[in-house]
Design a protein around this motif. Structure first.
Motif, short mmCIF file in Angstrom:
data_model
loop_
_atom_site.label_atom_id
_atom_site.label_comp_id
_atom_site.label_asym_id
_atom_site.label_seq_id
_atom_site.Cartn_x
_atom_site.Cartn_y
_atom_site.Cartn_z
N UNK A 426 0.85 -1.19 -0.17
CA UNK A 426 0.17 0.20 -0.18
C UNK A 426 0.93 1.40 -0.04
N UNK A 427 0.38 2.23 -0.57
CA UNK A 427 1.16 3.38 -0.82
C UNK A 427 1.23 4.13 0.72
N UNK A 428 2.36 4.93 0.83
CA UNK A 428 2.72 5.46 2.27
C UNK A 428 1.61 6.64 2.46
N UNK A 429 1.60 7.02 3.66
CA UNK A 429 0.55 8.13 4.03
C UNK A 429 1.39 9.43 3.81
N UNK A 430 2.49 9.45 4.23
CA UNK A 430 3.51 10.65 3.99
C UNK A 430 4.81 10.45 3.59
N UNK A 431 5.35 11.32 2.83
CA UNK A 431 6.68 11.27 2.27
C UNK A 431 7.48 12.43 2.69
N UNK A 432 8.66 12.40 3.00
CA UNK A 432 9.61 13.29 3.28
C UNK A 432 10.86 13.20 2.69
N UNK A 433 11.86 14.39 2.74
CA UNK A 433 12.99 14.18 2.06
C UNK A 433 14.01 15.07 2.92
N UNK A 434 15.15 14.27 3.24
CA UNK A 434 16.05 15.11 4.18
C UNK A 434 17.37 15.00 3.45
N UNK A 435 18.28 16.15 3.89
CA UNK A 435 19.51 15.87 3.33
C UNK A 435 20.46 15.58 4.45
N UNK A 436 21.42 14.61 4.12
CA UNK A 436 22.38 13.87 4.99
C UNK A 436 23.71 14.22 4.14
N UNK A 437 24.86 14.51 5.19
CA UNK A 437 26.26 14.81 4.58
C UNK A 437 26.95 13.22 4.89
N UNK A 438 27.56 12.84 3.35
CA UNK A 438 28.12 11.74 3.50
C UNK A 438 29.65 11.92 3.26
N UNK A 439 30.41 10.79 3.90
CA UNK A 439 31.73 10.68 3.66
C UNK A 439 32.19 9.26 3.78
N UNK A 440 33.27 9.05 3.08
CA UNK A 440 33.82 7.61 3.02
C UNK A 440 34.26 7.37 4.42
N UNK A 441 34.18 6.16 4.92
CA UNK A 441 34.63 5.89 6.01
C UNK A 441 36.26 5.47 6.02
N UNK A 442 36.96 5.32 7.13
CA UNK A 442 38.43 5.06 6.91
C UNK A 442 38.60 3.75 6.83
N UNK A 443 39.73 3.06 6.57
CA UNK A 443 39.85 1.49 6.69
C UNK A 443 39.51 1.15 7.81
N UNK A 444 39.90 1.77 8.85
CA UNK A 444 39.50 1.17 10.56
C UNK A 444 38.18 1.27 10.48
N UNK A 445 37.25 2.19 10.27
CA UNK A 445 35.87 2.37 10.48
C UNK A 445 35.19 1.25 9.54
N UNK A 446 35.75 0.89 8.30
CA UNK A 446 35.09 -0.21 7.51
C UNK A 446 35.26 -1.44 8.06
N UNK A 447 36.11 -2.01 8.77
CA UNK A 447 36.38 -3.07 9.34
C UNK A 447 35.53 -3.12 10.64
N UNK A 448 35.49 -1.67 11.43
CA UNK A 448 34.84 -2.08 12.53
C UNK A 448 33.29 -2.19 12.35
N UNK A 449 32.84 -1.43 11.38
CA UNK A 449 31.28 -1.26 11.14
C UNK A 449 30.77 -1.96 10.04
N UNK A 450 31.64 -2.11 8.95
CA UNK A 450 31.28 -2.83 7.72
C UNK A 450 30.69 -1.70 6.89
N UNK A 451 30.84 -0.59 7.21
CA UNK A 451 29.91 0.69 6.26
C UNK A 451 31.09 1.29 5.75
N UNK A 452 30.53 1.68 4.20
CA UNK A 452 31.40 2.35 3.41
C UNK A 452 31.15 3.89 3.54
N UNK A 453 30.09 4.22 4.05
CA UNK A 453 29.92 5.63 4.19
C UNK A 453 29.58 5.98 5.74
#
Length: 468
Positions: A426-453
């Motif tokens: 079923x369609x959503x009742x509301x839609x919103x849009x938000x701005x996030x600031x992305x940066x690449x993770x470091x090698x250490x952050x990637x190993x610890x979190x599994x996140x690229x951003x």
């Protein structure tokens, strides 16, 4: 006239023609698969509404005669089928005169699409494909050796593509002159690829070497295209290597792939395979090639002036047929990456405790744990425009509201452009849009979190919105 043809470029022409047909195939398939939600009759910026307010002279197109979604799809798939036939080499089995309409047809079909594509088709590689495709009409087939003048015009096109990109960098962002742009570019480019994270984390001294090498390739090497062989082949080979590097480091639709194809036309591949004995070019064919050369010479005046101007334009067409254009890329490089994240909720009201679920796109960053994918040479048009929208809401004004309306309606064609729809039933009742600031993770952050951003909330782009 013995000088009119260059038999040694017989194999280079073959490589060029098959490569161009492959790019055409990708372009037409992309148009057929994406147009309904973007420019269809119920799209975000419909073609019929556009044709009502734009005169014929400003946008000549086959769709002036008739438009329907079915007709557009038929034209796009017809172009794809014709491109596939050219990729298979059908032009080698028809008379010389028949190759002209055979190559002219995909050019005319794609011109018709571009001239109604509006902001979705406002990219430099659209004009590059059309300019290259028009020159390909006059390259001939196995009944005649490649004409020297058309090969020269392809080198002139490659020169403008590379030299224009080099000049716009020197005249634009100071980081190109300081050799520091690649400190940021791989992180902030419109659509990163699967290797972009790794390119970003290369040592900074190597980034400076990359920028310096790029300046040499774009500002010095293009002049060597007009020197005798084997120097011209070396120059074209350097450009091909550079373009392959760009293919590996990002997703720029078919820009880099088409540049490789154009550069292939300057390669002397005769040592790999001896050219066959071909008859002399017929007079009518020579006349057509001379007429083409004269036309391109006249239309090149304004693009050439643009190259020399302090106020150089980037990716501009000076005629509605896109026959001779000006090119350039990344005159400025962003230092930060903002992304618009679109979310929906099934809750009756946008309460503080409402459950918001994100829509995921195919190419642009969303889920920080998802490694970007390789899509080029395929062009994800909505994903690219979302990157521009994050730079400034003005880029999104014509289409973002209609996009939200279609998400609130669970529009099937629009949802096909997305990787994940969090509201499949079923369609959503509301839609919103938000701005996030992305940066690449470091090698250490990637190993610890599994996140690229790593991302942080910046601001609201669109407050919770519902259909009236």
């Amino acid at each position: 006239m013995d000088w009119f043809v260059a038999p040694d470029y017989w194999l280079a022409r073959l490589v060029f023609q098959r490569g161009l047909a492959a790019v055409y195939l990708v372009a037409f398939a992309g148009a057929a698969l994406q147009f309904r939600a973007l420019i269809g009759e119920r799209g975000m910026t419909p073609v019929p509404r556009y044709l009502e307010r734009v005169p014929w002279r400003a946008a000549p197109t086959l769709f002036r005669l008739h438009y329907s979604d079915r007709f557009f799809a038929g034209c796009a798939w017809a172009g794809a089928a014709l491109s596939a036939a050219l990729l298979a080499g059908v032009d080698r089995f028809v008379p010389l005169w028949a190759t002209l309409p055979l190559w002219l047809a995909p050019w005319a079909l794609y011109l018709s699409i571009v001239n109604v594509g509006q902001t979705w088709y406002g990219f430099g590689w659209e004009s590059l494909l059309l300019e290259t495709g028009f020159l390909a009409v006059f390259l001939g087939n196995d009944e005649v050796a490649p004409p020297v003048l058309v090969l020269f015009l392809l080198r002139w096109l490659l020169f403008r593509l590379e030299f224009g990109a080099g000049l716009i960098k020197l005249r634009g962002d100071a980081c190109w002159r300081k050799l520091t742009c690649l400190y940021f570019h791989h992180e902030t480019q419109p659509m990163p690829g699967p290797l972009s994270w790794f390119f970003h984390h290369l040592p900074r001294p190597l980034h400076r070497v990359e920028v310096a090498a790029n300046h040499v390739t774009q500002l010095a090497v293009p002049f060597l295209l007009f020197t005798p062989q084997p120097v011209a082949t070396v120059a074209a080979s350097v450009m091909i290597v550079t373009q392959v590097w760009l293919v590996l480091s990002g997703n720029f639709a078919w820009l880099n792939w088409l540049a490789i194809v154009i550069a292939a036309s300057a390669l002397d591949l005769s040592p790999l395979r001896s050219p066959p004995a071909l008859p002399a070019a017929p007079l009518w064919y020579e006349i057509l090639v001379f007429a083409l050369t004269a036309l391109v010479a006249v239309l090149s005046v304004r693009p050439a002036r643009n190259l020399l101007s302090r106020h150089q334009s980037m990716n501009r067409s000076y005629d509605v047929l896109h026959l001779v254009n000006t090119y350039g890329a990344f005159g400025s490089v962003g230092r930060i990456r903002d992304e618009i994240v679109i979310e929906g909720t099934a809750d009756a009201g946008p309460r503080p405790d409402a459950e918001w679920r994100a829509y995921e796109f195919h190419g642009k960053p969303g889920d920080p744990r998802r490694l970007p994918r390789q899509f080029a040479p395929y062009h994800l048009r909505l994903d690219w425009l979302m990157w521009f929208a994050a730079l400034s809401p003005a880029y999104a004004r014509p289409w973002f509201g209609p996009l939200v309306e279609r998400l609130l309606d669970n529009d099937r064609d629009t949802l096909r452009l997305l990787r994940h729809n969090p509201f499949p039933d079923t369609p959503p009742a509301y839609v919103r849009a938000r701005v996030f600031r992305y940066r690449y993770t470091t090698w250490r952050e990637l190993r610890e979190t599994g996140a690229w951003w790593e991302r942080t909330y910046v601001r609201e782009f669109l407050p919770p919105t519902r259909l009236r």
